[in-house]
Design an enzyme around this catalytic site. Structure first.
Site, PDB file in Angstrom:
ATOM      1  CD  GLN A 179      93.401  62.557  45.616  1.00 46.60           C
ATOM      2  OE1 GLN A 179      94.009  63.113  46.522  1.00 46.60           O
ATOM      3  NE2 GLN A 179      93.062  63.188  44.505  1.00 46.60           N
ATOM      4  CD  GLU A 184      83.288  48.283  50.821  1.00 50.56           C
ATOM      5  OE1 GLU A 184      83.957  48.992  51.588  1.00 50.56           O
ATOM      6  OE2 GLU A 184      82.287  48.697  50.218  1.00 50.56           O
ATOM      7  CD1 TRP A 210      87.958  54.826  55.610  1.00 49.33           C
ATOM      8  CD2 TRP A 210      87.676  54.670  57.822  1.00 49.33           C
ATOM      9  NE1 TRP A 210      87.849  53.481  55.927  1.00 49.33           N
ATOM     10  CE2 TRP A 210      87.672  53.366  57.280  1.00 49.33           C
ATOM     11  CE3 TRP A 210      87.502  54.809  59.200  1.00 49.33           C
ATOM     12  CZ2 TRP A 210      87.520  52.211  58.050  1.00 49.33           C
ATOM     13  CZ3 TRP A 210      87.350  53.663  59.979  1.00 49.33           C
ATOM     14  CH2 TRP A 210      87.361  52.386  59.399  1.00 49.33           C
ATOM     15  NE  ARG A 212      80.687  56.977  51.058  1.00 50.46           N
ATOM     16  CZ  ARG A 212      81.509  55.942  51.095  1.00 50.46           C
ATOM     17  NH1 ARG A 212      81.532  55.094  50.085  1.00 50.46           N
ATOM     18  NH2 ARG A 212      82.305  55.725  52.115  1.00 50.46           N
ATOM     19  CD  GLU A 267      80.317  50.725  54.447  1.00 53.75           C
ATOM     20  OE1 GLU A 267      80.455  51.939  54.629  1.00 53.75           O
ATOM     21  OE2 GLU A 267      81.205  49.909  54.705  1.00 53.75           O
TER      22      GLU A 267
HETATM   23  C1  GAL Z   1      83.441  51.724  53.018  1.00 56.47           C
HETATM   24  C2  GAL Z   1      82.647  52.028  51.765  1.00 56.47           C
HETATM   25  C3  GAL Z   1      83.531  52.053  50.539  1.00 56.47           C
HETATM   26  C4  GAL Z   1      84.782  52.832  50.801  1.00 56.47           C
HETATM   27  C5  GAL Z   1      85.489  52.234  51.981  1.00 56.47           C
HETATM   28  C6  GAL Z   1      86.803  52.920  52.316  1.00 56.47           C
HETATM   29  O1  GAL Z   1      82.813  52.261  54.128  1.00 56.47           O
HETATM   30  O2  GAL Z   1      81.619  51.101  51.567  1.00 56.47           O
HETATM   31  O3  GAL Z   1      82.806  52.633  49.476  1.00 56.47           O
HETATM   32  O4  GAL Z   1      84.451  54.166  51.053  1.00 56.47           O
HETATM   33  O5  GAL Z   1      84.675  52.329  53.108  1.00 56.47           O
HETATM   34  O6  GAL Z   1      87.444  52.301  53.404  1.00 56.47           O
END
Ligand code: GAL
Length: 641
Positions: free
Chosen positions: A370, A321, A329, A105, A144
């Protein structure tokens, strides 16, 4: 206003038969908001000009009919594959000159005119179609900005845009720009870097050794302006068709563009809060601390961003979020301790957040995320975060609402200063964000509530104390506003040390009104060479040699001045470690009539207009002044009058 919670939902990931059940369950557990659409371009327009909006109509209708309000995201962070065929040069180019590719993305260049036109088109269609939809209660632009290092691009499109931007920044009588003005501002006589035409100027990458810092800073400003312009294009379209407020979801520690400039076009600043990922990936802390808070996060990091983005959103803040379980991540991705999801949510409310949305509704069984928890497991059973979301929903109903309030202390934050620090750190690890954060942390550890202010603030009257660390560029108007504010003011280190073109000003910095202090020279310090202060603690990383007749309040162990003052105006000539910051700022606080505490790691306090919240990130109970603050919990009490 009642605080609300919500979630991020991707109807396009699930069969239609599931939507109504999902919506009913969302409403049942007490959610108000559902964000949809922000990555759905390939399903909205599977081929150029071939539109499929019916599924989104139905999804919004289904959610709305269940009593939910929709945040509709524009899908511009994920252009579909056909877009890349149509615009093969739409990708950003990294510093090494490599073109970035399709398959995840944010694969676009903010300067690519063709892609901008595509964004205008899809956002217009969405705004026309959903602008008056009764269920669409808010918008989110893109997703973001800056994520995955996408602000700076060294592409041909960026090069052309940068040249145009420079012509406007160094204007001439015609529209061609004054190249001599640029040469003078940048000091291009140095190393024979003079240009005779703007078309000779390249983005500042792939030079043999470091490029000219003036060149780099201007390129960063250009890149930042591109983000703001990209966002503005979308907000203008949406506003023409909708009265619903517009937000963008900013990130944690992202400083590559001026968020205040983007915020100027928004109604709400929201951000994405992943406390455990941030602690593991972004914070430089000692291993024992990292281990101790691995399942809770850092007790100042989220608060800092709430306070920063409250300012970016002119007082309107959301968490778009919120981490509800392990993410995918960071280097390591543990699960939060039970109670943390609730604590993070209430902490956001206490800092002014109107809404907190959990990312995501259901864990995805496919693709990149996932291993990222949701409120539901992939089989739709409740994941551990769900019980806490439900508890928050009940608490919102039962408890009084959170009042807003002004903090007694303010810290100025300037993205342009960050551009300069990043361009010219002078020492490894010298980072503007962490300097400001260290200051914030020291004040918070003493129990203070803090407002963060943009650098163009002029009215400081309501603050007992104002701090301006690291403001590389300080216009005279800001210097005099601070000096005349009547508050206790602490400026520095590294303040007013460059003019707008990144040249060292003469008279030498900081050149503050009514204060006889000059930074005669500066040095960066290796991590293993802290310079102890006479009164305890140390200067780390950065130290200035101060001259002049201002009153010396603090010195190094060899007697060199570190903090000087003239009345309530102070200049600090070093990056202080936490013990020194707490001691020095603590004394200034008390002298300004601010009560200070000595809070344990993990325990923090936040005052709203009417209440005092005590948060405990630690996994053990703490007693502060006779008040028991439970492990992984919080206490809410009326503010003493
Ligand atoms: C954010 C993003 C989301 C998702 C999330 C995962 O950075 O806006 O789409 O990827 O992290 O933690």
């Amino acid at each position: 206003m009642r605080r609300t919670i919500g979630t991020c939902y991707y109807p396009e990931h699930w069969p239609r038969e599931m939507w109504a059940r999902d919506a009913a369950r969302m409403a049942e557990v007490g959610l108000t908001w559902v964000r949809v659409g922000e990555f759905a371009w390939s399903r909205l327009e599977p081929a150029p000009g071939e539109y499929r909006f019916e599924w989104l109509d139905e999804a919004i209708e289904t959610l709305g009919a269940a009593g939910l309000k929709v945040v509709l995201g524009t899908p511009t962070a994920t252009p579909p594959r056909w877009m890349a065929k149509r615009h093969p040069d739409m990708f950003a180019v990294d510093r090494e000159g490599r073109t970035r590719g399709f398959g995840s993305r944010r694969h676009y260049d903010f300067s690519h005119e063709g892609y901008l036109r595509e964004c205008t088109r899809i956002v217009t269609l969405l705004a026309e179609r959903y602008g008056r939809n009764p269920y669409v209660g808010a918008w989110q632009t893109d997703n973001e900005y800056g994520c995955h290092d996408t602000v700076l691009s060294y592409s041909p499109a960026a090069r052309e845009g940068f040249r145009r931007w420079l012509r406007a920044r160094y204007p001439s009588a015609g529209n061609d720009g004054d190249i001599d003005a640029l040469n003078t501002a940048w000091g291009n006589v140095f190393w024979s870097m003079e240009y005779s035409d703007f078309d000779e100027i390249e983005p500042p990458n792939l030079t043999v050794t470091e490029p000219n810092p003036s060149h780099v800073t201007d390129f960063r400003r250009y890149s930042s302006d591109q983000v703001a312009a990209f966002n503005r294009r979308q907000t203008e379209i949406i506003r023409a068709h909708s009265d619903a407020p517009i937000a963008h979801n900013f990130m944690g520690k992202e400083t590559r563009f001026d968020h205040f400039a983007v915020g100027a076009d928004l109604d709400i600043a929201s951000w994405d809060s992943y406390p455990l990922g941030f602690l593991d990936q972004k914070l430089d802390v000692d291993p024992a601390y990292r281990r101790r808070f691995a399942r809770q996060g850092d007790a100042d990091f989220q608060a800092f961003h709430h306070d920063l983005y409250r300012a970016v959103g002119h007082g309107r803040l959301w968490v778009m979020e919120q981490q509800p379980g392990p993410v995918n991540w960071a280097p390591f991705n543990p699960a939060p301790l039970e109670g943390m999801v609730r604590l993070w949510t209430w902490e956001a409310f206490a800092h002014g957040a109107e809404a907190v949305l959990y990312f995501r509704w259901r864990q995805a069984p496919m693709a990149q995320e996932q291993m990222h928890a949701g409120l539901l497991r992939p089989d739709s059973a409740d994941a551990p975060g769900m019980a806490e979301a439900m508890q928050v929903a009940r608490e919102i109903e039962e408890a009084p609402d959170v009042a807003s309030g002004r903090a007694p202390v303010a810290i100025l934050f300037d993205y342009d200063a960050d551009f300069s620090w990043t361009t010219q750190p002078h020492g490894r690890g010298l980072d503007y964000f962490w300097l400001v954060f260290d200051t914030y942390r020291a004040l918070r550890s003493m129990g203070l509530s803090i407002d963060i202010l943009p650098p163009d603030s002029i009215d400081f009257r309501d603050y007992r104390m104002v701090l301006a660390p690291g403001l590389v560029h300080m216009p005279d108007s800001l210097k005099s506003a601070l000096a005349n504010s009547g508050s206790t003011v602490v400026i520095g280190p590294r303040a007013a040390c460059r003019d707008a073109s990144m040249r060292i000003p003469v008279p030498l910095p900081p050149d503050l009104p009514g204060m006889d202090v000059t930074v005669a020279s500066v040095e960066s310090l290796r991590p293993d060479m802290p310079v102890p202060l006479a009164g305890g603690g140390a200067a780390t990383g950065w130290l200035e040699r101060l001259e002049g007749g201002a009153t010396v309040l603090e010195t190094t162990h060899t007697g060199a001045p570190v903090l000087v003052a003239e009345g309530k105006l102070h200049y600090l000539g070093a990056w202080l470690d936490q013990p020194a910051l707490r001691r020095v700022l603590g004394e200034l606080c008390r002298a300004s009539g601010l009560e200070t505490l000595d809070l344990p790691d993990g325990v923090r306090r936040r005052d709203t207009g009417t209440e005092r919240f005590w948060f405990n990130y630690d996994n053990e109970d703490h007693l502060v002044g006779g008040l028991a603050i439970p492990a992984v919990g919080f206490v809410r009490e009326e503010l003493p009058r």
